[in-house]
Design a protein around this motif. Structure first.
Motif, PDB file in Angstrom:
ATOM      1  N   ARG A  40      -4.603  20.680 -14.190  1.00 53.70           N
ATOM      2  CA  ARG A  40      -5.908  20.069 -13.977  1.00 53.70           C
ATOM      3  C   ARG A  40      -6.406  20.311 -12.553  1.00 53.70           C
ATOM      4  NH1 ARG A  40      -6.864  14.169 -15.919  1.00 53.70           N
ATOM      5  NH2 ARG A  40      -8.983  14.977 -15.765  1.00 53.70           N
ATOM      6  N   VAL A  41      -7.742  20.474 -12.461  1.00 53.64           N
ATOM      7  CA  VAL A  41      -8.400  20.705 -11.176  1.00 53.64           C
ATOM      8  C   VAL A  41      -9.673  19.861 -11.158  1.00 53.64           C
ATOM      9  CG1 VAL A  41      -9.384  22.423  -9.612  1.00 53.64           C
ATOM     10  CG2 VAL A  41      -7.513  23.072 -11.147  1.00 53.64           C
ATOM     11  N   ALA A  65     -22.567  30.142  -7.034  1.00 51.98           N
ATOM     12  CA  ALA A  65     -22.654  28.888  -6.269  1.00 51.98           C
ATOM     13  C   ALA A  65     -21.254  28.433  -5.860  1.00 51.98           C
ATOM     14  CB  ALA A  65     -23.351  27.809  -7.108  1.00 51.98           C
ATOM     15  N   GLY A  66     -21.187  27.652  -4.773  1.00 50.61           N
ATOM     16  CA  GLY A  66     -19.910  27.228  -4.237  1.00 50.61           C
ATOM     17  C   GLY A  66     -19.311  26.055  -5.004  1.00 50.61           C
ATOM     18  N   ALA A  67     -17.990  25.964  -4.939  1.00 51.99           N
ATOM     19  CA  ALA A  67     -17.270  24.855  -5.570  1.00 51.99           C
ATOM     20  C   ALA A  67     -16.033  24.557  -4.742  1.00 51.99           C
ATOM     21  CB  ALA A  67     -16.882  25.199  -7.000  1.00 51.99           C
ATOM     22  N   ASN A  68     -15.854  23.285  -4.423  1.00 54.66           N
ATOM     23  CA  ASN A  68     -14.682  22.850  -3.669  1.00 54.66           C
ATOM     24  C   ASN A  68     -13.667  22.309  -4.670  1.00 54.66           C
ATOM     25  OD1 ASN A  68     -12.842  21.977  -1.809  1.00 54.66           O
ATOM     26  ND2 ASN A  68     -14.137  20.382  -0.898  1.00 54.66           N
ATOM     27  N   GLY A  69     -12.516  22.988  -4.822  1.00 54.15           N
ATOM     28  CA  GLY A  69     -11.537  22.622  -5.829  1.00 54.15           C
ATOM     29  C   GLY A  69     -10.389  21.822  -5.266  1.00 54.15           C
ATOM     30  N   ILE A  70      -9.945  20.826  -6.055  1.00 52.10           N
ATOM     31  CA  ILE A  70      -8.770  20.021  -5.719  1.00 52.10           C
ATOM     32  C   ILE A  70      -7.796  20.192  -6.877  1.00 52.10           C
ATOM     33  CG2 ILE A  70      -7.908  17.741  -5.135  1.00 52.10           C
ATOM     34  CD1 ILE A  70     -10.791  16.982  -4.392  1.00 52.10           C
ATOM     35  N   PHE A 121       0.831  -1.215   0.000  1.00 47.99           N
ATOM     36  CA  PHE A 121       0.000   0.000   0.000  1.00 47.99           C
ATOM     37  C   PHE A 121       0.863   1.261   0.000  1.00 47.99           C
ATOM     38  CE2 PHE A 121      -2.186   3.328   2.401  1.00 47.99           C
ATOM     39  CZ  PHE A 121      -3.315   3.521   1.609  1.00 47.99           C
ATOM     40  N   LEU A 122       1.983   1.192   0.727  1.00 48.46           N
ATOM     41  CA  LEU A 122       2.852   2.368   0.789  1.00 48.46           C
ATOM     42  C   LEU A 122       3.451   2.716  -0.566  1.00 48.46           C
ATOM     43  CD1 LEU A 122       4.757   1.748   4.168  1.00 48.46           C
ATOM     44  CD2 LEU A 122       2.967   3.438   3.694  1.00 48.46           C
ATOM     45  N   PHE A 123       3.506   1.759  -1.483  1.00 50.60           N
ATOM     46  CA  PHE A 123       4.046   2.012  -2.813  1.00 50.60           C
ATOM     47  C   PHE A 123       2.948   2.359  -3.825  1.00 50.60           C
ATOM     48  CE2 PHE A 123       7.623  -0.110  -0.885  1.00 50.60           C
ATOM     49  CZ  PHE A 123       8.717   0.551  -1.429  1.00 50.60           C
ATOM     50  N   PHE A 124       1.702   2.451  -3.350  1.00 52.31           N
ATOM     51  CA  PHE A 124       0.628   2.873  -4.248  1.00 52.31           C
ATOM     52  C   PHE A 124       0.836   4.353  -4.632  1.00 52.31           C
ATOM     53  CE2 PHE A 124      -3.097  -0.229  -3.328  1.00 52.31           C
ATOM     54  CZ  PHE A 124      -2.307  -1.275  -3.783  1.00 52.31           C
ATOM     55  N   PRO A 125       0.397   4.742  -5.823  1.00 53.31           N
ATOM     56  CA  PRO A 125       0.528   6.156  -6.230  1.00 53.31           C
ATOM     57  C   PRO A 125      -0.436   7.050  -5.466  1.00 53.31           C
ATOM     58  CG  PRO A 125      -0.674   4.931  -7.894  1.00 53.31           C
ATOM     59  CD  PRO A 125      -0.195   3.919  -6.901  1.00 53.31           C
ATOM     60  N   TRP A 126       0.042   8.202  -5.189  1.00 52.86           N
ATOM     61  CA  TRP A 126      -0.761   9.218  -4.476  1.00 52.86           C
ATOM     62  C   TRP A 126      -0.596  10.551  -5.214  1.00 52.86           C
ATOM     63  CZ3 TRP A 126      -4.052   9.260  -0.290  1.00 52.86           C
ATOM     64  CH2 TRP A 126      -4.373  10.516   0.225  1.00 52.86           C
ATOM     65  N   THR A 127      -1.708  11.186  -5.526  1.00 57.96           N
ATOM     66  CA  THR A 127      -1.675  12.457  -6.261  1.00 57.96           C
ATOM     67  C   THR A 127      -1.628  13.611  -5.267  1.00 57.96           C
ATOM     68  OG1 THR A 127      -2.925  11.521  -8.099  1.00 57.96           O
ATOM     69  CG2 THR A 127      -2.827  13.920  -7.954  1.00 57.96           C
ATOM     70  N   GLN A 128      -0.511  14.317  -5.263  1.00 64.21           N
ATOM     71  CA  GLN A 128      -0.431  15.508  -4.412  1.00 64.21           C
ATOM     72  C   GLN A 128      -1.440  16.551  -4.902  1.00 64.21           C
ATOM     73  OE1 GLN A 128       3.744  16.420  -4.941  1.00 64.21           O
ATOM     74  NE2 GLN A 128       4.240  15.528  -2.958  1.00 64.21           N
ATOM     75  N   ASN A 129      -1.977  17.321  -3.991  1.00 62.78           N
ATOM     76  CA  ASN A 129      -3.012  18.278  -4.386  1.00 62.78           C
ATOM     77  C   ASN A 129      -3.065  19.440  -3.418  1.00 62.78           C
ATOM     78  OD1 ASN A 129      -5.183  17.623  -2.226  1.00 62.78           O
ATOM     79  ND2 ASN A 129      -4.611  15.611  -3.096  1.00 62.78           N
ATOM     80  N   ILE A 130      -3.741  20.452  -3.850  1.00 60.40           N
ATOM     81  CA  ILE A 130      -4.008  21.648  -3.027  1.00 60.40           C
ATOM     82  C   ILE A 130      -5.510  21.835  -2.995  1.00 60.40           C
ATOM     83  CG2 ILE A 130      -3.673  24.134  -2.801  1.00 60.40           C
ATOM     84  CD1 ILE A 130      -1.079  23.817  -4.394  1.00 60.40           C
ATOM     85  N   PHE A 171     -15.970  16.812 -11.040  1.00 60.01           N
ATOM     86  CA  PHE A 171     -15.895  17.324 -12.418  1.00 60.01           C
ATOM     87  C   PHE A 171     -14.503  17.901 -12.655  1.00 60.01           C
ATOM     88  CE2 PHE A 171     -20.260  17.394 -11.070  1.00 60.01           C
ATOM     89  CZ  PHE A 171     -20.951  16.878 -12.161  1.00 60.01           C
ATOM     90  N   SER A 172     -14.086  17.854 -13.908  1.00 55.84           N
ATOM     91  CA  SER A 172     -12.714  18.227 -14.251  1.00 55.84           C
ATOM     92  C   SER A 172     -12.653  19.630 -14.863  1.00 55.84           C
ATOM     93  CB  SER A 172     -12.131  17.209 -15.237  1.00 55.84           C
ATOM     94  OG  SER A 172     -10.817  17.564 -15.596  1.00 55.84           O
ATOM     95  N   GLY A 173     -11.532  20.313 -14.615  1.00 58.89           N
ATOM     96  CA  GLY A 173     -11.286  21.635 -15.205  1.00 58.89           C
ATOM     97  C   GLY A 173      -9.799  21.878 -15.372  1.00 58.89           C
ATOM     98  N   ARG A 174      -9.480  22.968 -16.070  1.00 54.77           N
ATOM     99  CA  ARG A 174      -8.075  23.338 -16.262  1.00 54.77           C
ATOM    100  C   ARG A 174      -7.882  24.803 -15.933  1.00 54.77           C
ATOM    101  NH1 ARG A 174      -4.294  20.154 -18.569  1.00 54.77           N
ATOM    102  NH2 ARG A 174      -4.996  18.141 -19.399  1.00 54.77           N
ATOM    103  N   VAL A 175      -6.728  25.130 -15.335  1.00 59.77           N
ATOM    104  CA  VAL A 175      -6.416  26.525 -14.993  1.00 59.77           C
ATOM    105  C   VAL A 175      -6.237  27.315 -16.292  1.00 59.77           C
ATOM    106  CG1 VAL A 175      -4.791  28.071 -13.868  1.00 59.77           C
ATOM    107  CG2 VAL A 175      -5.330  25.853 -12.836  1.00 59.77           C
ATOM    108  N   SER A 176      -7.052  28.354 -16.477  1.00 58.15           N
ATOM    109  CA  SER A 176      -6.964  29.154 -17.701  1.00 58.15           C
ATOM    110  C   SER A 176      -6.341  30.523 -17.462  1.00 58.15           C
ATOM    111  CB  SER A 176      -8.364  29.351 -18.300  1.00 58.15           C
ATOM    112  OG  SER A 176      -9.208  30.007 -17.364  1.00 58.15           O
ATOM    113  N   ALA A 177      -6.318  30.998 -16.219  1.00 60.20           N
ATOM    114  CA  ALA A 177      -5.724  32.315 -15.940  1.00 60.20           C
ATOM    115  C   ALA A 177      -5.251  32.354 -14.504  1.00 60.20           C
ATOM    116  CB  ALA A 177      -6.725  33.436 -16.198  1.00 60.20           C
ATOM    117  N   ILE A 178      -4.088  33.010 -14.310  1.00 61.61           N
ATOM    118  CA  ILE A 178      -3.524  33.208 -12.976  1.00 61.61           C
ATOM    119  C   ILE A 178      -3.242  34.698 -12.822  1.00 61.61           C
ATOM    120  CG2 ILE A 178      -1.667  32.619 -11.384  1.00 61.61           C
ATOM    121  CD1 ILE A 178      -1.186  30.091 -13.060  1.00 61.61           C
TER     122      ILE A 178
END
Length: 439
Positions: A337-338, A399-404, A37-46, A361-368
């Motif tokens: 990707r978000v 409306a609210g959205a919780n982003g990862i 399990f410790l060698f399973f992939p994990w996606t870092q996120n904010i 649902f999936s999205g992409r950063v379009s502006a910073i």
């Protein structure tokens, strides 16, 4: 009895042996599972919370403002109505004294036409003065030429009179000599007194002729001087007439220029009045729903630029605005990707395994944004990525959205080790998808 006890002890020993063997086996299996399990992939996120907005400003809710001050005359919509672009929302009536005249546009147009006709008249006057100046210059040339011809004639006459005077002087000299000889001969008694008198008469007549010739010459010289003065006077006279006509011509040209300025001003006023006349009817700037009416009833006064209501466009290019901490900003790149969980839509989220999550649902950063917001965080705009599935059609602005925000894929043991030691998330460089490469 002894045999029974022995059997019981034997069975207990066998059970204890099997039970110990099973526990070790279970522990080994669990340990292997944990290690695997410790060698399973994990996606870092904010993680970040945000709200729904739009990428383009034209699709965001906008205020409908009154372009001019006025009084509400009639409403054509109510809150909640859906309108098309160009539909009438309300009608205003004028409240300013400068625009109350119902014939204001017509009267301004009449003033403009009158000014234009005035310019036409002045232009004709300028043409007439230019022809007059041309005629004066021509008349001046003819008059000066005439006077110069007369001057030539007077000079010729003067020459003839000088010749005549010279002849008279020669004759006078001759007659004077003859008279003096005749007088001497008379004194000597050689001629009669009658002959002497005849010579004297001839001599006196010659003197008179000389005086007459001298008078003629003097008169001719006087005529020549008068001719010169007349030439100068004629030039001065015509110069004054031409200068006066030039002055009138320039005055007319100045009047034309002034009238053109007044025409431009009147044309500007006419255009302003015409445009203002079209501002009494307020129309919908685009398709949408009318909400939040700030005025009600009939007869209420609106100030210039005052908000009347809000229109929410029907067509929207949804996006999500997220705010992140400044220390996370270097980890965010465009096209990153978000994953989202929208308010009102059930979801099961596995933070490190976005592929295993449900209802996201999936999205992409379009502006910073490069400037920090008032809340001390940086703002991101994330647009829809419809590779997997489209965003819900019933989303609403605000409306609210919780982003990862998805970062690098690492092993679970590395993520645990990083968190235990307090190390930051790995620097992220997004990989372009085939869709991005086509763009």
């Amino acid at each position: 009895m002894n045999n029974s006890n022995l059997e019981i002890k034997s069975l207990g020993a066998i059970y204890s042996l099997q039970n110990g063997y099973s526990l070790k086996k279970i522990l080994c299996i669990v340990l292997i599972i944990v290690i695997v399990f410790l060698f399973f992939p994990w996606t870092q996120n904010i993680r970040s919370n945000g709200k729904i907005t739009t990428l383009e400003q034209q699709y965001r809710p906008q205020k409908i403002n009154s372009p001019i001050p006025g009084k509400i005359s009639k409403w054509y919509v109510k809150e909640g109505d859906f309108v098309k672009k160009g539909d009438t929302i309300l009608v205003l009536t004028e409240i300013k004294d400068d625009y109350l005249d119902p014939d204001l546009i017509l009267q301004t147009k009449n003033q403009l036409d009158a000014k234009k006709m005035g310019i036409v008249y002045y232009q004709k006057k300028v043409l007439s003065m230019q022809r007059q100046i041309k005629n004066l210059n021509q008349s001046k040339l003819y008059k000066i030429e005439q006077l110069k011809n007369k001057f030539i004639q007077l000079n010729n006459k003067l020459k003839a009179e000088n010749a005549e005077l010279e002849a008279n002087e020669n004759e006078l000299s001759l007659l004077k000599n003859q008279y003096e000889r005749q007088l001497k001969m008379y004194d000597e008694g050689l001629v009669s007194q009658t002959q002497l008198q005849q010579r004297n008469i001839q001599y006196q007549n010659s003197i008179a002729k000389k005086i007459i010739s001298e008078n003629k010459i003097a008169q001719t010289l006087q005529e020549i001087n008068i001719n010169k003065i007349e030439i100068s006077g004629t030039e001065q006279e015509y110069l004054e007439k031409i200068n006066k006509t030039d002055g009138d011509n320039f005055q007319s040209l100045n009047q034309i220029t002034t009238s053109q300025g007044e025409i431009a001003k009147l044309q500007n006023q006419l255009n302003n009045y015409t445009i203002r006349n079209g501002m009494y009817i307020l129309t919908a700037p685009q398709d949408g729903q009318i909400v939040q009416a700030n005025k009600s009833g009939i007869g209420e006064i609106l100030k210039e630029g005052e908000a009347i209501s809000t229109i929410v466009p029907n067509k929207m290019d949804y996006a999500v605005e997220l705010f992140i901490q400044p220390f996370n900003l270097p980890l965010i790149q465009k096209n990153q990707r978000v994953r989202f969980v929208f308010d009102g839509y059930p979801a099961i989220v596995f933070s490190g395994w976005p592929a295993g999550s449900y209802g996201t649902f999936s999205g992409r950063v379009s502006a910073i944004e490069n400037t920090i917001s008032e809340n001390g965080m940086y703002r991101l705009l994330v647009s829809e990525e419809s590779i997997e599935k489209k965003w819900p059609s019933k989303l609403r602005i605000g409306a609210g959205a919780n982003g990862i925000i998805l970062l690098n894929d690492v092993s679970i043991w590395y993520e645990l080790w990083r968190n235990i030691n307090g190390f930051p998330v790995d620097f992220y460089e997004p990989k372009n998808t085939p869709k991005d490469e086509k763009k």
